[in-house]
Design an enzyme around this catalytic site. Structure first.
Site, PDB file in Angstrom:
ATOM      1  N   GLU A  48       4.182 -10.283  -2.575  1.00 50.96           N
ATOM      2  CA  GLU A  48       4.953  -9.050  -2.369  1.00 50.96           C
ATOM      3  C   GLU A  48       5.651  -9.162  -1.016  1.00 50.96           C
ATOM      4  OE1 GLU A  48       4.526  -4.207  -2.628  1.00 50.96           O
ATOM      5  OE2 GLU A  48       2.875  -5.364  -1.816  1.00 50.96           O
TER       6      GLU A  48
ATOM      7  N   ALA B   7       8.861   2.965  -3.293  1.00 51.85           N
ATOM      8  CA  ALA B   7       9.744   1.984  -2.657  1.00 51.85           C
ATOM      9  C   ALA B   7      10.779   1.436  -3.638  1.00 51.85           C
ATOM     10  CB  ALA B   7       8.944   0.855  -2.024  1.00 51.85           C
TER      11      ALA B   7
ATOM     12  N   ASP C  37      -3.356  -1.302  -5.088  1.00 53.19           N
ATOM     13  CA  ASP C  37      -2.500  -1.534  -3.921  1.00 53.19           C
ATOM     14  C   ASP C  37      -3.265  -1.182  -2.637  1.00 53.19           C
ATOM     15  OD1 ASP C  37      -0.248  -2.308  -2.512  1.00 53.19           O
ATOM     16  OD2 ASP C  37       0.786  -0.389  -2.731  1.00 53.19           O
TER      17      ASP C  37
ATOM     18  N   ALA D 160       1.430   4.295   3.500  1.00 53.87           N
ATOM     19  CA  ALA D 160       1.078   2.872   3.425  1.00 53.87           C
ATOM     20  C   ALA D 160       0.297   2.632   2.135  1.00 53.87           C
ATOM     21  CB  ALA D 160       0.283   2.471   4.661  1.00 53.87           C
TER      22      ALA D 160
END
Length: 382
Positions: A133, A220, A273, A307
């Protein structure tokens, strides 16, 4: 040989769809040897009427238990692997961050060592490969990645690691041409659209050329607008697999419900994640060289940017059961069968079937993990 009895076994039916069956036992050593038969076994495991499921597969995880994929020491991967069975995970893809290329390559070397060094005993969950990523992202949608290290997509930068990389997240609008996707396909690497400012048309073109995956849907990337459908619109209006962070922070429960009604069951893959603060609680932490502040379920950069998550996979599964309205076996597919098929390893793991590796997790109605086995070895007992 071990034998699990008195369980609600989540098994595939003749069509491959998961369902619950309680009138069987499951016998295994390294692999599953019998389901439904009653052969002798040295050890009997009473599931206490809990669910018995395939081990969970996490294809997008940066870290947990104080360790991160990008840490210099390869021992960090061991600490992650030991922690994960407590959340039902038996296989994972350590996921990199957008950092300087030498640091990313070092992380990939550490992952390669853990995968291919046959002299080392499995410490916990198995590492199947890496999810790259970054750094091939959009500067407009860096998320929690450091923009100064973002680069245009260039397959040659990491071409020495085609044996390790299983997924590459990239922004299609940053491509010079589609040779990048073509090369990934030749190397059997999944192309995943993410951290992208692409419009709908560009995203659809990338999908038509071979992108089969979308990284953490909604986060995102360009969102769904009735005149600008964006990456989200392309994901919902195509057959790509979508990652979904169902921690109820990154994706609202209502948006999870929309996805459950829009995408077919085999196109959704739940992920955590998570980063190193997963399992540690509140406090200051770090992600990709940047300070992160954790409070409750939220983890943010100093500028307030959301985050990575701190959720565990069993929490992720529980949330999606509650938010989607799907039955438990249906949601279990999104963390077992679906990622296994995506990675083309469903012939080995991802379901409870004779001949497959005995990657098994046992959990109660509240998704608390009771036991987890990896290749038939008990790696967690709650």
């Amino acid at each position: 040989m071990k034998k699990i009895v008195n369980g609600k076994f989540i098994l595939p039916d003749d069509s491959g769809n998961f369902f619950v069956r309680s009138d069987v036992s499951l016998t295994f050593d390294e692999k599953i040897s019998a389901i439904g038969d009653d052969p002798d076994a040295e050890e009997i495991i009473d599931a206490k009427n809990f669910y018995v499921a395939p081990g969970f597969i996490n294809i997008h995880i940066h870290g947990c238990a104080g360790s991160d994929t990008m840490d210099e020491s390869p021992d960090a991967l061991d600490r992650m692997a030991k922690f994960l069975p407590g959340s039902g995970v038996t296989t994972f893809l350590p996921t990199t961050m957008t950092m300087p290329v030498p640091i990313i390559k070092r992380a990939l070397k550490n992952i390669r060592e853990k995968i291919f060094d046959g002299t080392k005993k499995i410490s916990g969950a198995k590492i199947h490969g890496a999810h790259l990523e970054g750094p091939f992202l959009s500067p407009k949608f860096p998320g929690a990645q450091d923009p100064k290290n973002i680069l245009p997509p260039d397959f040659e930068i990491f071409s020495d690691f085609t044996d390790v990389i299983k997924i590459i997240t990239f922004a299609p609008e940053e491509l010079a041409d589609f040779n990048f996707i073509d090369r990934c396909r030749r190397e059997n690497i999944i192309c995943s659209i993410g951290h992208s400012a692409a419009n709908y048309e560009t995203a659809i073109e990338a999908i038509e050329r071979g992108a089969t995956h979308v990284t953490h849907l909604f986060n995102a990337q360009t969102g769904l607008h009735h005149r600008k459908p964006g990456v989200v619109g392309a994901a919902l209006n195509s057959n790509v697999a979508v990652e979904l962070i169902t921690d109820n922070v990154h994706v609202h429960p209502a948006a999870q419900k929309i996805v459950s009604r829009t995408k077919s069951r085999d196109e959704i893959i739940l992920i955590t994640d998570s980063f190193r603060s997963c399992g540690l609680g509140d406090g200051e932490s770090e992600l990709g060289g940047q300070k992160v502040f954790v409070k409750g379920k939220f983890a943010t950069l100093a500028n307030g940017q959301l985050a990575g998550s701190i959720a565990t996979m069993n929490e992720i599964v529980k949330n999606f059961v509650e938010n989607s309205g799907w039955k438990i076996p249906e949601v279990v597919e999104t963390v077992t069968k679906n990622p296994a098929k995506d990675l083309k390893i469903y012939d080995r793991i991802g379901s409870l079937e004779v001949g497959k590796f005995a990657d098994i997790t046992i959990f109660d109605e509240e998704f608390n993990i009771a036991k987890t086995f990896v290749n038939g070895e008990e790696k967690f007992s709650g």
